[in-house]
Design a protein around this motif. Structure first.
Motif, short mmCIF file in Angstrom:
data_model
loop_
_atom_site.label_atom_id
_atom_site.label_comp_id
_atom_site.label_asym_id
_atom_site.label_seq_id
_atom_site.Cartn_x
_atom_site.Cartn_y
_atom_site.Cartn_z
N LEU A 1 -29.93 0.26 11.39
CA LEU A 1 -30.87 0.89 10.46
C LEU A 1 -31.42 2.34 10.89
N LYS A 2 -31.51 2.38 12.09
CA LYS A 2 -31.87 3.85 12.81
C LYS A 2 -30.90 4.90 12.86
N ASP A 3 -29.53 4.49 12.81
CA ASP A 3 -28.49 5.18 12.90
C ASP A 3 -27.76 5.86 11.86
N PRO A 4 -28.05 7.18 11.70
CA PRO A 4 -27.52 7.88 10.74
C PRO A 4 -26.10 7.90 10.68
N THR A 5 -25.19 7.31 11.41
CA THR A 5 -23.67 7.44 11.22
C THR A 5 -23.42 5.92 10.81
N LEU A 6 -24.24 4.83 10.50
CA LEU A 6 -23.57 3.80 10.12
C LEU A 6 -24.20 3.44 8.73
N PRO A 7 -23.58 2.64 7.66
CA PRO A 7 -23.94 2.62 6.49
C PRO A 7 -25.09 1.09 6.36
N ASP A 8 -25.96 1.47 5.36
CA ASP A 8 -26.92 0.46 5.08
C ASP A 8 -26.77 -0.16 3.74
N VAL A 9 -26.33 0.79 2.82
CA VAL A 9 -26.10 0.39 1.51
C VAL A 9 -24.64 0.78 1.03
N GLU A 10 -24.52 -0.04 -0.24
CA GLU A 10 -23.23 0.34 -0.87
C GLU A 10 -23.45 0.70 -2.27
N VAL A 11 -22.71 1.59 -2.83
CA VAL A 11 -22.41 1.85 -4.16
C VAL A 11 -21.03 1.90 -4.58
N ILE A 12 -20.78 1.35 -5.82
CA ILE A 12 -19.38 0.83 -6.26
C ILE A 12 -19.35 1.40 -7.71
N ALA A 13 -18.37 2.06 -8.08
CA ALA A 13 -18.10 2.45 -9.37
C ALA A 13 -17.13 1.28 -10.08
N PHE A 14 -17.97 0.36 -10.89
CA PHE A 14 -17.26 -0.84 -11.40
C PHE A 14 -16.69 -0.32 -12.69
N PRO A 15 -15.55 -0.55 -13.10
CA PRO A 15 -14.92 -0.15 -14.48
C PRO A 15 -15.18 -1.03 -15.55
N ALA A 16 -16.34 -1.20 -15.82
CA ALA A 16 -16.79 -2.04 -16.88
C ALA A 16 -18.24 -2.40 -16.97
N TRP A 17 -18.58 -3.21 -18.16
CA TRP A 17 -20.25 -3.66 -18.18
C TRP A 17 -20.45 -4.70 -17.07
N LEU A 18 -21.50 -4.56 -16.17
CA LEU A 18 -21.70 -5.81 -15.33
C LEU A 18 -23.25 -5.79 -15.06
N THR A 19 -24.00 -5.62 -16.12
CA THR A 19 -25.57 -5.89 -16.09
C THR A 19 -26.04 -6.97 -17.02
N PHE A 20 -27.25 -7.48 -16.85
CA PHE A 20 -27.60 -8.66 -17.44
C PHE A 20 -28.93 -8.75 -18.51
N VAL A 21 -29.29 -7.60 -18.67
CA VAL A 21 -30.29 -7.16 -19.62
C VAL A 21 -29.74 -7.09 -21.12
N THR B 1 -26.98 -4.12 -1.07
CA THR B 1 -27.52 -4.08 0.17
C THR B 1 -26.64 -4.67 1.15
N GLN B 2 -26.82 -4.42 2.49
CA GLN B 2 -25.53 -4.72 3.55
C GLN B 2 -26.08 -5.58 4.53
N HIS B 3 -27.09 -5.05 5.30
CA HIS B 3 -27.50 -5.73 6.70
C HIS B 3 -29.00 -6.34 6.13
N GLN B 4 -29.26 -7.31 5.35
CA GLN B 4 -30.55 -7.86 5.15
C GLN B 4 -31.19 -8.63 6.41
N PHE B 5 -32.15 -8.44 6.65
CA PHE B 5 -33.15 -9.21 7.71
C PHE B 5 -33.45 -10.62 7.11
N SER B 6 -33.64 -10.89 5.68
CA SER B 6 -33.89 -11.85 5.54
C SER B 6 -32.70 -13.06 5.81
N ARG B 7 -33.27 -14.50 6.11
CA ARG B 7 -32.45 -15.39 6.31
C ARG B 7 -32.59 -16.59 5.57
#
Length: 605
Positions: free
Chosen positions: A421-441, A457-463
């Motif tokens: 989490l403290k390392d600015p060279t390692l990813p913590d979150v992801e974004v993807i361009a999904f080519p279609a509708w994918l929401t639920f509201v 989110t990638q490295h969740q602390f929750s277990r």
């Protein structure tokens, strides 16, 4: 299928594998190639071979919730997500989840895999990860015509050349990928030449599991590892055979248990298959823990509750469950541009024509892929808020450590996650361009095309945990991911959403869309975004850790040879053994586990 019930019931095999999914079929194939052993695979689902719903691309989600293909697990009510129950789809049938995933081929940062070795697992590191994923992969580079559309780049050293799992650049070029990746670069994400060599912090065009030589159809465990061996007389695969429990021989007090076979249910009746050498559980992160518990291996309190006699106490069984969580932000695309998105399949005539073109082996939308990815360090996603989140997460971890309430092994995992989490060279979150509708509201409008930015989110602390509900193998287990139980996971997720929205405000992304549909104006403030996340987030289908490969005193269930502690010949080989979640879609990692397990069994590792 090659096997009938009479070929299996009360018969003995050198190896009995429970689960004909991604890792299970990989192990079976390699054993057949490199040994003279007999192998039985018990698969709970149907064969589902030659099924267009599996083979044809672009129909993402078409098998979700369908009991022919999907276990369709439901979680317990999630107290930090408005008491919602979430659908956790998992593949049911030959190929397992590799038959129903969105066929993205992604590898994690090298540091994420090296962390497994740091936690006490000698040999489980980036070097072996590359060795075994390169062995699994058969990559085909972009064609000259594709390179005219977009400058797909790759480093051949990072790509497997002759493996059974075929990967490539999807044939259908996407305008949305261009403006997504260009906007990402303007927001500080470097465009990577090739993200498959251990550095993933940046944006790039990813690969997909499509086989160019088979009309660009899905390449997955059943086509790659099962079909080439289906006629081997030493190989039996029985489908619609649900693993009920592992059978053990009589053991003296203090002796390790010896697995003698597996009890399974077929057509409503219970049978046994015997193992002369080893039993391997490869039923996935949600079923393998249940199988162990029903066999008498696990936490004493859980087994007492469900009425299963305790044979071996291993408190880590079903614990340390981790996952990625995603949410979508949907955008209506400019109707003046001819976009190619999966939304077009909602038109029955269009869908029919695409099947006709596929039958003729001509270009069509079934050759579509999800290929524009960005993996983002928290410091880049949230230049102003990252320090505050890191400080709060650090304080939270230290407080929990001092309380003495953490389960064994979690403190070491959290220390690694804090470092990332403290390392600015390692990813913590992801974004993807999904080519279609994918929401639920809201609902998509007929005739319109959409881009959904998926935030993950990638490295969740929750277990969380997964445990047997009772002693019935046909009952789903209790699955409690405990989502957002560490409250700062939610804060990281908010920054993920805010970064994705900044992309949409950046050219050329900004000019390519008409409006944000979901969540829209209802989620502007941080608190409103949090409520959207609680209401609409879901699993990204990447669960792991429920039978963690860790030292036994650290709540480990399997050792680095994937042998269950306290047994002589029972192993687990699926995503349940992964001790710490990786920043990647987990398909390639599941093949890594399967390939490595095969070498362990044959003595090559």
């Amino acid at each position: 299928m090659a096997a009938q019930l009479s070929d299996v019931a009360d018969k003995a095999f050198d190896y009995v594998i429970v689960g004909g999914g991604t890792a299970g079929l990989t192990i079976a194939a390699r054993l057949l190639e490199h040994t003279d052993n007999s192998v039985l695979v018990l698969e709970a689902g149907e064969p589902n071979l030659d099924d267009p719903k599996i083979l044809l691309g672009g129909g993402w989600g078409s098998t979700v919730g369908d009991s022919k293909y999907d276990w369709a697990f439901m979680t317990t009510p999630q107290v930090h997500c408005n008491n919602r129950q979430m659908l956790w789809s998992r593949g049911k049938g030959l190929g397992g989840s590799s038959a129903m995933n969105f066929y993205a081929w992604i590898k994690p940062p090298a540091a994420d895999i090296d962390a497994w070795e740091e936690l006490g697992n000698s040999g489980w590191n980036w070097k072996t990860y590359m060795k075994y994923t390169l062995r699994a992969e058969g990559f085909t580079a972009a064609s000259e015509d594709q390179l005219k559309e977009y400058a797909h780049t790759h480093n051949i050293e990072y790509r497997g050349q002759s493996g059974p799992i075929k990967t490539t650049v999807p044939v259908t070029p996407l305008q949305i990928n261009k403006f997504f990746l260009e906007a990402a670069q303007k927001q500080g994400l470097p465009l990577l030449e090739d993200a498959y060599g251990g550095n993933t912090a940046g944006c790039w065009e990813g690969s997909a599991n499509l086989d160019r030589k088979s009309k660009w159809t899905r390449s997955y465990a059943a086509t790659a590892y099962y079909l080439p061996h289906k006629d081997n007389p030493k190989f039996k695969v029985l489908t619609e055979a649900i693993g009920a429990k592992v059978l053990f021989g009589d053991a003296k007090d203090g002796d390790d248990l010896i697995a003698t076979g597996v009890e399974f249910i077929h057509d409503g009746r219970t049978y046994k298959a015997h193992a002369k050498k080893e039993v391997i559980l490869a039923a996935g992160a949600l079923k393998s823990p249940q199988l162990l518990e029903l066999s008498g291996v696990g936490r004493r309190d859980v087994l007492d509750k469900v009425g299963v006699p305790l044979k071996l106490e291993l408190p880590g069984v079903g614990e340390n469950l981790q996952d990625h969580t995603f949410v979508g932000i949907s955008y209506e695309l400019d109707p003046n541009v001819s976009h190619k998105t999966a939304d077009l399949f909602r038109n029955p005539e269009f869908a029919k024509e695409q099947v006709r073109l596929q039958d003729l082996d001509q270009e069509n939308l079934h050759r579509l892929g999800i290929t524009a990815f960005g993996y983002v360090p928290l410091q880049l996603a949230s230049p102003n808020g990252s320090l505050d989140i890191v400080d709060k997460m650090t304080a939270y971890v230290e407080e929990k450590k001092k309380s003495g309430a953490l389960p064994p092994g979690l403190a070491e995992q959290w220390d690694i996650q804090l470092r990332v989490l403290k390392d600015p060279t390692l990813p913590d979150v992801e974004v993807i361009a999904f080519p279609a509708w994918l929401t639920f509201v809201s609902q998509p409008e007929p005739g319109k095309c959409y881009l959904t930015t998926l935030c993950v989110t990638q490295h969740q602390f929750s277990r969380g945990s997964v445990h047997s509900k009772n002693n019935d193998p046909l009952e789903q287990p209790d699955i409690d991911p405990n989502t957002f139980s560490v409250p700062y996971d939610l804060d990281v997720f908010v920054e993920n959403v805010k970064f994705a929205r900044r992309l949409a405000e950046t050219e050329p992304f900004k000019s390519g869309i008409v409006r944000e549909v979901d969540p829209g104006a209802t989620a502007k403030t941080d608190e409103e975004i949090k409520e959207y996340l609680r209401k609409c987030c879901n699993t990204c289908y990447h669960a792991c850790g429920s039978l963690s490969m860790l030292p036994r005193k650290k709540n480990g269930v399997v050792d680095p040879k994937l042998k269950v502690y306290g047994t002589k010949n029972l192993r687990v080989a699926d995503m349940s053994i992964v001790p710490l979640e990786v920043a990647a879609h987990t398909q390639a990692t599941a093949y890594y586990v399967g390939e490595y397990m095969a070498d362990i069994l044959t003595g090559a590792a």
